[in-house]
Design a protein around this motif. Structure first.
Motif, short mmCIF file in Angstrom:
data_model
loop_
_atom_site.label_atom_id
_atom_site.label_comp_id
_atom_site.label_asym_id
_atom_site.label_seq_id
_atom_site.Cartn_x
_atom_site.Cartn_y
_atom_site.Cartn_z
N GLN A 178 0.83 -1.21 0.00
CA GLN A 178 0.00 0.00 0.00
C GLN A 178 0.86 1.26 0.00
N GLU A 179 2.06 1.12 0.57
CA GLU A 179 2.86 2.33 0.75
C GLU A 179 4.03 2.41 -0.22
N TYR A 180 4.54 1.24 -0.63
CA TYR A 180 5.72 1.27 -1.49
C TYR A 180 5.37 0.79 -2.90
N ALA A 181 5.97 1.44 -3.88
CA ALA A 181 5.68 1.09 -5.27
C ALA A 181 6.31 -0.25 -5.60
N ASN A 182 5.75 -0.94 -6.61
CA ASN A 182 6.29 -2.27 -6.91
C ASN A 182 7.60 -2.15 -7.69
N PRO A 183 8.44 -3.19 -7.57
CA PRO A 183 9.80 -3.12 -8.12
C PRO A 183 9.82 -2.81 -9.61
N PHE A 184 8.83 -3.28 -10.36
CA PHE A 184 8.89 -3.05 -11.80
C PHE A 184 8.62 -1.60 -12.15
N PHE A 185 7.82 -0.96 -11.30
CA PHE A 185 7.64 0.48 -11.50
C PHE A 185 8.97 1.20 -11.32
N HIS A 186 9.69 0.83 -10.25
CA HIS A 186 10.99 1.46 -10.00
C HIS A 186 11.95 1.21 -11.15
N LEU A 187 11.83 0.02 -11.74
CA LEU A 187 12.73 -0.34 -12.83
C LEU A 187 12.45 0.48 -14.08
N LEU A 188 11.15 0.70 -14.36
CA LEU A 188 10.77 1.32 -15.62
C LEU A 188 10.67 2.84 -15.55
N ALA A 189 10.43 3.36 -14.34
CA ALA A 189 10.23 4.81 -14.23
C ALA A 189 11.55 5.52 -14.03
N GLY A 190 11.58 6.77 -14.46
CA GLY A 190 12.74 7.61 -14.20
C GLY A 190 14.00 7.13 -14.88
N GLY A 191 15.14 7.41 -14.27
CA GLY A 191 16.40 7.22 -14.95
C GLY A 191 17.08 5.89 -14.71
N ALA A 192 16.36 4.89 -14.18
CA ALA A 192 17.03 3.64 -13.82
C ALA A 192 17.71 2.99 -15.01
N MET A 193 16.98 2.89 -16.14
CA MET A 193 17.52 2.17 -17.30
C MET A 193 18.74 2.89 -17.90
N ILE A 194 18.59 4.19 -18.14
CA ILE A 194 19.70 4.90 -18.79
C ILE A 194 20.90 4.95 -17.86
N ALA A 195 20.63 5.05 -16.54
CA ALA A 195 21.74 5.07 -15.59
C ALA A 195 22.44 3.72 -15.58
N ALA A 196 21.67 2.64 -15.62
CA ALA A 196 22.26 1.31 -15.53
C ALA A 196 23.10 0.98 -16.76
N PHE A 197 22.60 1.33 -17.97
CA PHE A 197 23.30 0.89 -19.17
C PHE A 197 24.30 1.92 -19.70
#
Lengths: 315, 207, 198
Positions: free
Chosen positions: A232-251
């Motif tokens: 209820q309080e924390y977003a699911n991990p896939f949202f964190h993966l897909l939202a914001g700069g996670a992908m461009i930062a990782a690769f």
């Protein structure tokens, strides 16, 4: 702290056929899908930002290398590639002077002042981004909306911070996040295009698989713990993966060669720490997106992580 | 006489604090966000330096070695309190801006450093000249650093707008991180200039 | 270490500390008045300027101190009274009083017209109320203006408490602090009227 001038991975070495120039060309090719979808979403603004960033980066590099009396090395394309990556993490409305300041900081504070390519302790792109974020927070937040109808004009992570998890699941579909149908920095919106580019880099062996793998695993594991405990309080991990700069930062950002560790184990830990730090900043920090700050902070640990190396045979 | 000139000028370039010794950075970086506060703190430091150097030099024969640091600190602390009271009485606005940094002059390594390294071995005149040189050098460095930060950071100098209308400022320079970048830049330039000067000198000697 | 050495250490330290201490005491005494003037000028003068009008003297120099009570430790509480004069005649007095707010005491400077004994206006001096809530109320002309023209003997409570002042909506605690400060100020005025005007 005294760090060795040259840290080399453990033997055996095989020449990969990669030169700096080739690596940079590959990085730019890998960014092409994200650039294309950026042009599709934000139109001429994307082209404008990228043109100014790449052009001014090359210009500054030429100028600074002349002033400092170093051999001019714009041919290796590090400046151009840096400018392109920086353009990817700017908003499509970025004014021209802000881009020029960013590229100046990137070349000067990120590279030349430490003695040129390879001596910089931090990723120049990130230094530039952090300086711009600190100096012009307003200009860094004028978003443009991509075509199509959607429910909010705020980037997903800002929605998460200000309106909570419920709003996030209401406003954003996984498909939308994957394609990048949200507001945000030019190159970070579409996770799918960045994944394609990342895969290309992995296949070409331009970047080691450990850093992005560790990064993404760190995000999934750490945010997963909280999501399982209280969805209820924390977003699911896939949202964190897909939202914001996670992908461009990782690769594209965490894999910067001079500011990331060289040993496989070190790279894996580096990636994991970046991922964990990203989630920490997103959940409890003052900023919406933690991916860039996370890489910036964790790269301080690089000299330490370089100490993790295989035992020397016979000792 | 040449000795006096030498002791005075060394504080202005050869041993200019804080750029050469890189001492007392805490207050240096904190007050250089505006020229006004930099000059204010510099003035305070000049006064404390002169007072401590002169008194220490006067008393150098009778201060027992074992308690000299305690005596120095008492003298320096008194000077700082005088500065604080005077500033409160006559420059209240500046006092409010500088705040905690005035009492912290006590622990500015520069003041104790000059007392320990110079004043306790030299005559009163030389100690006074040394304090003047060092103090002016310190104030100059602060002013240069503050001018750089204030002009680039917010486009003003002494609160007066000096940049064209369209200049938006560069707030990064006003932040602590920007202070380090500015300081590093100035150190780099000074090193380049020194190296050039030294090279010229050596050439002249060789010729 | 010889006895002589120890003695000289003690003597030198004691003498230096003594001289420095004495010097500081002198400086402190010399500057005390000026510092008080500066503090009043920088902190209280803006409030004084806002509420006093039509005077031709400097109220910051024309001031007296009154002992108006004792705090919990039995120490005297002093109230500084500022005089606004025109042509040498007192036209208003101003003084500060405090009321407990959301975050500590709220200081209110109030001016009383002489000889009408009506409030000429009030202004906040020192407070630590939340800037976006209580701070707005304490700077709001709508709220603070209500006090102007009220007689010294009026009931300065909030209308919810049977008084004549309407609270600033959303900042009841700070509004109440202001009314409490004014009420206590008026009590001081009534109690020490002869001293203030004498």
């Amino acid at each position: 702290m005294k760090t060795p001038e040259l840290v080399v991975s453990a033997i055996p070495h095989i020449h990969s056929g990669n030169s700096i120039r080739k690596i940079m060309i590959n990085i730019m090719i890998a960014l092409a899908p994200a650039v294309l979808i950026g042009v599709y979403f934000f139109g001429m603004d994307t082209i404008r930002v990228i043109a100014i960033a790449v052009g001014s980066a090359i210009g500054w590099e030429l100028l600074l290398q002349k002033i400092m009396g170093r051999p001019v090395a714009i041919n290796n394309l590090t400046g151009a590639a840096g400018g392109l990556i920086l353009a990817m993490i700017l908003p499509p409305t970025a004014p021209w002077w802000m881009i020029c300041i960013g590229t100046l900081i990137m070349i000067l504070l990120g590279k030349e002042i430490y003695g040129g390519l390879g001596n910089n302790p931090f990723n120049g792109v990130l230094i530039a981004w952090v300086v711009l974020q600190m100096s012009y927070p307003d200009q860094m937040m004028y978003w443009l909306a991509p075509p199509g109808d959607f429910m909010t004009e705020s980037p997903p992570l800002e929605v998460l911070k200000t309106e909570g998890v419920q709003a996030v699941s209401e406003y954003f579909s996984t498909g939308g996040l994957l394609m990048g149908n949200t507001t945000g920095f030019i190159g970070e919106v579409s996770s799918l295009m960045l994944l394609i580019g990342g895969a290309y880099l992995l296949i070409k062996k331009v970047i080691p698989w450990q850093i992005p793998a560790g990064f993404l695993a760190g995000i999934i594991l750490f945010s997963g713990i909280f999501w399982l405990a209280n969805p209820q309080e924390y977003a699911n991990p896939f949202f964190h993966l897909l939202a914001g700069g996670a992908m461009i930062a990782a690769f594209f950002i965490a894999t910067d060669m001079t500011s990331s560790p060289v040993t496989p184990k070190g790279m894996l830990i580096f990636g994991l720490l970046c991922g964990v730090m990203t989630v920490v900043i997103r959940q409890w920090g003052a900023w919406d997106d933690g991916a860039y700050y996370a890489v910036f902070l964790i790269s301080v640990l690089t000299p330490l992580l370089d100490k993790i190396k295989p035992k020397v045979y016979g000792r | 006489m040449s000795r006096i000139v030498e002791e005075f000028t060394k504080g202005l370039w050869k041993e200019i604090p804080p750029f050469r010794f890189v001492l007392g950075l805490c207050s240096v970086l904190a007050v250089t966000t505006s020229v006004e506060s930099a000059v204010g703190l510099g003035g305070g430091v000049v006064f404390v330096l002169i007072m401590s150097n002169v008194l220490v030099s006067l008393l150098r024969k009778i201060i027992p070695d074992k308690v000299r640091i305690a005596v120095f600190i008492v003298i320096i602390a008194s000077g700082v309190i005088i500065v604080e009271l005077a500033m409160q009485a006559y420059f209240y606005g500046l006092f409010q801006v500088l705040g905690i940094w005035i009492p912290l002059i006590v622990v500015n390594c520069l003041v104790l450093g000059r007392a320990e390294a110079f004043a306790r071995k030299e005559s009163v005149v030389l100690a006074l000249v040394d304090a003047l040189g060092m103090g002016i050098g310190f104030t100059m460095s602060l002013t240069v650093l503050a001018s750089l930060r204030e002009i680039i950071g917010v486009g003003t100098w002494f609160g007066i707008s000096v940049m064209p209308e369209w200049y938006l400022g560069f707030p990064y320079i006003i932040k602590p991180a920007g202070a380090f970048v500015c300081l590093g830049g100035i150190l780099a330039i000074m090193n380049v200039v020194s190296a050039r000067l030294d090279a010229k000198k050596r050439e002249a000697e060789a010729a | 270490m010889s006895f002589r050495e120890i003695l000289s250490m003690i003597v030198v330290l004691a003498v230096v500390s003594g001289v420095c201490g004495g010097g500081l005491a002198v400086v402190k005494m010399q500057t005390a008045e000026q510092i008080e003037y500066q503090k009043i000028k920088n902190i209280k003068e803006p409030a004084l300027k806002a509420i006093l009008s039509g005077y031709d003297n400097d109220p910051v120099t024309d001031r007296i101190k009154l002992v108006t009570g004792k705090d919990k430790k039995g120490k005297d509480v002093e109230t500084t009274v500022f005089y606004a004069k025109k042509g040498g005649k007192v036209i208003a007095v101003a003084f500060e009083a405090y009321g407990g707010g959301f975050e500590g005491n709220v200081g209110i400077m109030m001016a009383v017209k002489i000889p009408d004994e009506v409030l000429d206006g009030i202004a906040a001096t020192t407070h630590s109320e939340t800037p976006s809530v209580g701070g707005v109320a304490l700077n709001s002309p709508d709220f603070m203006g209500q006090f102007k023209g009220k007689s010294v003997s009026d009931n300065f409570a909030l209308s919810s408490g049977g008084g004549a002042i309407n609270g600033y909506s959303g900042a009841t605690v700070s509004s109440e602090a202001a009314t409490k400060a004014v009420t206590s100020g008026m009590e001081i005025f009534k109690k020490f009227k002869s001293e203030i005007l004498g």
